[in-house]
Design a protein around this motif. Structure first.
Motif, PDB file in Angstrom:
ATOM      1  N   THR A   1       0.812  -1.214   0.000  1.00 45.74           N
ATOM      2  CA  THR A   1       0.000   0.000   0.000  1.00 45.74           C
ATOM      3  C   THR A   1       0.842   1.260   0.000  1.00 45.74           C
ATOM      4  N   ALA A   2       2.149   1.102  -0.085  1.00 45.74           N
ATOM      5  CA  ALA A   2       3.004   2.293  -0.056  1.00 45.74           C
ATOM      6  C   ALA A   2       2.919   3.038  -1.380  1.00 45.74           C
TER       7      ALA A   2
ATOM      8  N   VAL B   1     -16.394  12.813  -6.458  1.00 44.97           N
ATOM      9  CA  VAL B   1     -14.979  12.977  -6.104  1.00 44.97           C
ATOM     10  C   VAL B   1     -14.716  12.566  -4.656  1.00 44.97           C
ATOM     11  N   VAL B   2     -15.573  13.001  -3.741  1.00 48.85           N
ATOM     12  CA  VAL B   2     -15.328  12.671  -2.332  1.00 48.85           C
ATOM     13  C   VAL B   2     -15.395  11.152  -2.113  1.00 48.85           C
TER      14      VAL B   2
ATOM     15  N   THR C   1     -11.539  10.494  -1.342  1.00 51.74           N
ATOM     16  CA  THR C   1     -11.345  10.521   0.103  1.00 51.74           C
ATOM     17  C   THR C   1     -11.845   9.230   0.771  1.00 51.74           C
TER      18      THR C   1
ATOM     19  N   SER D   1      -9.578   5.870   2.163  1.00 46.27           N
ATOM     20  CA  SER D   1      -9.627   5.841   3.625  1.00 46.27           C
ATOM     21  C   SER D   1     -10.083   4.476   4.135  1.00 46.27           C
TER      22      SER D   1
ATOM     23  N   ILE E   1      -5.511   2.907   2.676  1.00 45.39           N
ATOM     24  CA  ILE E   1      -4.356   3.298   1.882  1.00 45.39           C
ATOM     25  C   ILE E   1      -4.197   4.784   2.135  1.00 45.39           C
ATOM     26  N   SER E   2      -3.123   5.165   2.788  1.00 46.08           N
ATOM     27  CA  SER E   2      -2.948   6.600   2.958  1.00 46.08           C
ATOM     28  C   SER E   2      -2.489   7.104   1.604  1.00 46.08           C
ATOM     29  N   ILE E   3      -3.392   7.801   0.960  1.00 49.56           N
ATOM     30  CA  ILE E   3      -3.167   8.088  -0.450  1.00 49.56           C
ATOM     31  C   ILE E   3      -2.010   9.057  -0.611  1.00 49.56           C
TER      32      ILE E   3
ATOM     33  N   VAL F   1      -0.574  13.184  -3.163  1.00 46.60           N
ATOM     34  CA  VAL F   1       0.363  14.286  -2.999  1.00 46.60           C
ATOM     35  C   VAL F   1       1.486  13.789  -2.110  1.00 46.60           C
TER      36      VAL F   1
ATOM     37  N   ASN G   1       4.457  14.266   0.444  1.00 43.12           N
ATOM     38  CA  ASN G   1       4.954  15.280   1.353  1.00 43.12           C
ATOM     39  C   ASN G   1       6.289  15.766   0.835  1.00 43.12           C
ATOM     40  N   PRO G   2       6.431  17.041   0.648  1.00 41.27           N
ATOM     41  CA  PRO G   2       7.726  17.500   0.166  1.00 41.27           C
ATOM     42  C   PRO G   2       8.775  17.473   1.269  1.00 41.27           C
ATOM     43  N   SER G   3       8.351  17.368   2.500  1.00 39.47           N
ATOM     44  CA  SER G   3       9.351  17.381   3.567  1.00 39.47           C
ATOM     45  C   SER G   3       9.054  16.278   4.571  1.00 39.47           C
ATOM     46  N   ASP G   4       9.546  16.442   5.781  1.00 35.52           N
ATOM     47  CA  ASP G   4       9.306  15.450   6.814  1.00 35.52           C
ATOM     48  C   ASP G   4       7.889  15.571   7.328  1.00 35.52           C
ATOM     49  N   SER G   5       7.493  14.578   8.098  1.00 33.63           N
ATOM     50  CA  SER G   5       6.245  14.719   8.827  1.00 33.63           C
ATOM     51  C   SER G   5       6.561  14.367  10.267  1.00 33.63           C
TER      52      SER G   5
END
Lengths: 449, 374
Positions: free
Chosen positions: B211-212, B349-350, B354, B358, B362-364, B367, B369-373
């Motif tokens: 799921t990655a 769409v929702v 979403t 959910s 699968i954490s979609i 987008v 993340n451009p940086s850390d979380s």
């Protein structure tokens, strides 16, 4: 309670002289890590991505005045951070360096609230505390320059305040994990762990739900107790071993950047220098204690009470969500600055409609015309961002279309921890008329179970 | 030490008191184990590969008809070329949702279907014989350019008038050569994508479980969603005026000159539904995302999420199919039906962007993340 008791406590935790080693170690490692972190940030190209590409920036309440710089300005800010962190590490003009670091790093974090991370906030807090601590009184350039600055002992509060801060972080991170989804559904680890099945050996186990449960429970227990095990002399070595294991795991599993290293490095503060142990055993009579405690200085009269208030704030701020009637995971009212770390899997979407009441013409907004993909993603789940963006749209349409009093509504849906989505913001409310405040946001719909 | 212990006990006790919001809960999220390989196999063998294969042969036919036309420009060869164009453009609608892997490598979607076409750029290219398309983000290539060259270049859809551009115009050779260049660019990109899928990508696609980000499941769901949103915005939203203060922009429809916008939109929407159902072109329903949803038993508004999605597809398809071609004329006449269709498309769409990710846990990574979380 007798005054003798208070004096003993005061002596023990505030006044007693202890070895300076933990503080110096902390200064060197913290400065070095911050320097490397900022260099890494530049190397990853995040300066461009996060600060130069966006045309709009989300603000923190009270800090709307913070503005980004242009390209050279942003790089100058980063070089200030790197330079001041290096100076902190070396203990060169320490007091000036740590103030420069605190100001520049905090300013950077205030530019775009999209990029809020708990560990960046932690860096701000630690840097703020370091301003008041004599961390340059040994193993520093300052001591080479000013010989009489050197000290082998410092009052115990200068170390205990860092211990207290880290204890607050861990404890609140642990308390935050004691929620229904985390404990009884292993959420969100049940979503996140299977994503890492490609990891060698460990990855195999992530397909099983019980592993997510085990890690959720272990994580909560760890956060709740680790600080206390680190305080205890006998359990300390093993506890620190656990610190390393735990944070290396999180580093391996999640994309959380510097956080594990900050914690691994910071928790060394729990290790006293040998002389501290000696001082703990120093027996002083109440009379002696009272005498020492009564020694007044500017530090005791101003700085210590000030820091005490600061630490009280550190304890109350994470609890402020109790003042809001809403569910903090849903509404995010009181979510930030509360050590809610990697706690919820949340996604959403927000579709804005802007209507000109004079012509009755309306338009749906294409968010990506104004926001980066990352900003849009963050905005869709955070009510204050939704409101800020609505106000920005109001400004934009006034500027470009001359619409004076637009009616701006949002159709927004948010899904939490593996559930179907629910409507998030009242779709009938005119966001253009609302103002952000610390009062409960009544326009956030309630979460239905 | 005693005080410390007291503190710990108080803190621990306090924390347990804070355990809150217990509820008699619904179904356990993320509890199912579905057979990803079965899904990928069905999607690859019965949907993706046939889509590319069909597109590939349609594009090869388009290429043949272009050569015929360029060699002997007559009303007859032009008409055949126009038909080949329509067929290829239609089959593109099925293949547009797989913009990952081989397609992404050649920027297939942008190369084939950036619309509306930039007419002045095309005319400039023709005049200056600028016949190379190494930039995927330009609007002078692909099907929209052909749409113009075959139906709108003379300012009239009339066959005879269009033909004159290739027979009598002083620039006729330049037009022919640009036409050739556009078609062969389409052909190259489609060939390459199709070849990669059949030769090696299919097997690695099926094997990439998990799921990655970058796994086949996230690629399918991302590609599907991204395409749906582009469909919503570009094919229906922009021309209807809902995104521009109710000022309709009918010239911005897909296939403005040939006037087959609605047919293309219906085809695209049907393709989206079929990918969800795991259904091949002949209507055989295999393992699709709907089967995954059934397994997790997700409910929304008192119905299963699967039912909600299928019903919404039906409403959207009905609403889009009700828009008569040419869509630009329909919008000029009255944009209301197009706006209504847009609203039906939007409601989905929702559900798919979403809700579905959910409940499938699968954490979609739609987008990154451009940086850390943290």
């Amino acid at each position: 309670m007798t005054s003798g008791f208070l004096e003993k406590i005061g002596w023990r935790f505030i006044d007693s002289p202890v070895g300076i080693a933990p503080l110096v170690r902390f200064r060197i490692l913290f400065g070095g890590l911050m320097m490397l972190g900022a260099i890494r940030f530049i190397e990853e190209g995040w300066v461009e991505k996060l600060y130069l590409e966006p045309r709009y920036f989300f603000k923190f309440y009270w800090f709307e005045w913070v503005r980004p710089f242009d390209e050279s300005g942003m790089y100058l800010l980063f070089f200030t951070i790197i330079g001041s962190a290096a100076m902190v590490m070396l203990g060169f003009l320490y007091r000036i360096a740590i103030i420069m670091f605190f100001v520049s790093f905090t300013y950077l974090e205030l530019i775009d609230a999209t990029n809020y991370l708990n560990h960046h906030y932690l860096v701000c807090v630690l840097a703020f505390l370091l301003i008041f601590l004599p961390a340059n009184k040994s193993h520093s350039v300052d001591v080479l320059l000013w010989k009489n600055l050197k000290a082998t002992q410092v009052p115990s509060w200068t170390i205990n305040i860092l211990i207290l801060q880290l204890t607050i972080v861990y404890t609140f991170a642990g308390i935050a994990k004691l929620n229904y989804d985390w404990i009884f559904h292993a959420m969100p680890l049940a979503v996140w762990l299977p994503e890492r099945q490609d990891l060698p050996i460990l990855g195999y186990f992530f397909q099983f739900k019980w592993v997510a449960f085990l890690m959720s429970w272990a994580g909560a227990f760890y956060d709740l107790t680790i600080a206390y095990f680190l305080m205890n002399t006998r359990t300390r070595p093993f506890a620190y071993f656990l610190v390393i294991i735990f944070h290396l795991m999180t580093w391996l599993l999640f994309n959380i950047g510097l956080f594990p290293w900050i914690m691994i490095v910071s928790t060394l503060i729990f290790f006293p220098s040998k002389s501290l142990e000696n001082n703990f055993n120093e027996k002083l009579s109440t009379v002696q204690l009272t005498a020492r405690w009564k020694v007044r200085s500017i530090k005791k009269q101003v700085i210590i009470p000030f820091l005490l208030v600061f630490m009280l704030l550190q304890i109350t701020i994470p609890l402020r969500h109790f003042l809001y009637p809403s569910n903090v995971f849903w509404s995010e009212e009181g979510y930030r600055f509360s050590w809610r770390v990697m706690l919820v899997e949340k996604s959403g979407q927000a579709t804005f409609t802007l209507r000109d009441p004079e012509t009755n013409r309306q338009t749906e907004i294409i968010n990506s015309r104004y926001l980066t993909a990352f900003q849009e993603k963050q905005m869709s789940i955070q009510p204050d961002f939704i409101l800020q963006f609505a106000h920005y749209l109001e400004y934009e349409y006034r500027r470009t279309h001359g619409i004076e009093n637009p009616i701006i509504t949002v159709d927004s849906h948010v899904a939490i921890n593996g559930r179907v989505s629910q409507q998030f913001i009242d779709p009938t409310v005119n966001l253009a008329e609302l103002k952000d405040s610390f009062f409960p946001k009544k326009w956030i719909l309630e979460i239905k179970k | 030490m005693k005080n410390l212990k007291l503190l710990i006990i108080l803190l621990l006790g306090g924390t347990f008191l804070l355990v809150s919001c217990k509820d008699d809960d619904e179904q356990d999220p993320c509890s199912s184990n579905f057979d990803q390989v079965a899904l990928f196999t069905n999607v690859a063998d019965n949907i993706i590969l046939p889509s590319y294969e069909e597109l590939n042969s349609a594009v090869e036919n388009l290429s043949t008809k272009t050569q015929n036309f360029v060699a002997t420009p007559t009303e007859n060869t032009l008409s055949e070329l126009q038909d080949a164009f329509k067929e290829a453009y239609l089959s593109w609608q099925n293949a547009a949702q797989f913009e990952f892997g081989p397609a992404e490598d050649v920027f297939l979607r942008n190369s084939l279907n950036n619309f509306p076409a930039n007419i002045s750029q095309i005319e400039f290219n023709v005049e200056n014989e600028a016949n190379n398309f190494d930039q995927p983000d330009t609007y002078d290539q692909g099907f929209p350019a052909l749409d113009y060259l075959l139906f709108g270049v003379a300012g009239s859809i009339d066959l005879a008038v269009t033909l004159q551009v290739y027979t009598e115009n002083s620039n006729k050779e330049k037009y022919k050569s640009y036409l050739n260049a556009v078609v062969s660019n389409i052909e190259t990109k489609v060939n390459e994508t199709n070849d990669k899928w059949t030769s090696s990508y299919r097997n690695s696609f099926i094997a990439r479980t998990g799921t990655a980000a970058g796994t086949s499941l996230s690629q399918i769901i991302n590609g599907w969603n991204e395409n749906y949103e582009l469909f919503k915005r570009n094919k229906i939203g922009v021309p209807s005026g809902v995104l521009d203060l109710n000022f309709p922009l009918p010239t911005k429809v897909e296939a403005y000159y040939s006037g087959i916008s609605s047919s293309l939109a219906v085809a695209a929407l049907n393709a989206s539904l079929r990918l969800y159902l795991g259904m091949d072109g002949d209507g055989n329903n295999g393992i699709g995302l709907d089967d995954f949803l059934e397994e997790v038993d997700a409910e929304k508004n008192g119905k299963t999420l699967d039912a909600v999605i299928q019903e919404q597809f039906a409403s959207a398809i009905n609403a889009v199919a009700a828009l008569p071609d040419p869509l630009s004329a329909s919008i000029e006449n009255d944009e209301t039906p197009t706006v209504l269709a847009y609203n039906e498309i939007t409601k989905q769409v929702v559900n798919i962007k979403t809700d579905l990710p959910s409940v499938l846990c699968i954490s979609i990574t739609y987008v990154d993340n451009p940086s850390d979380s943290d």
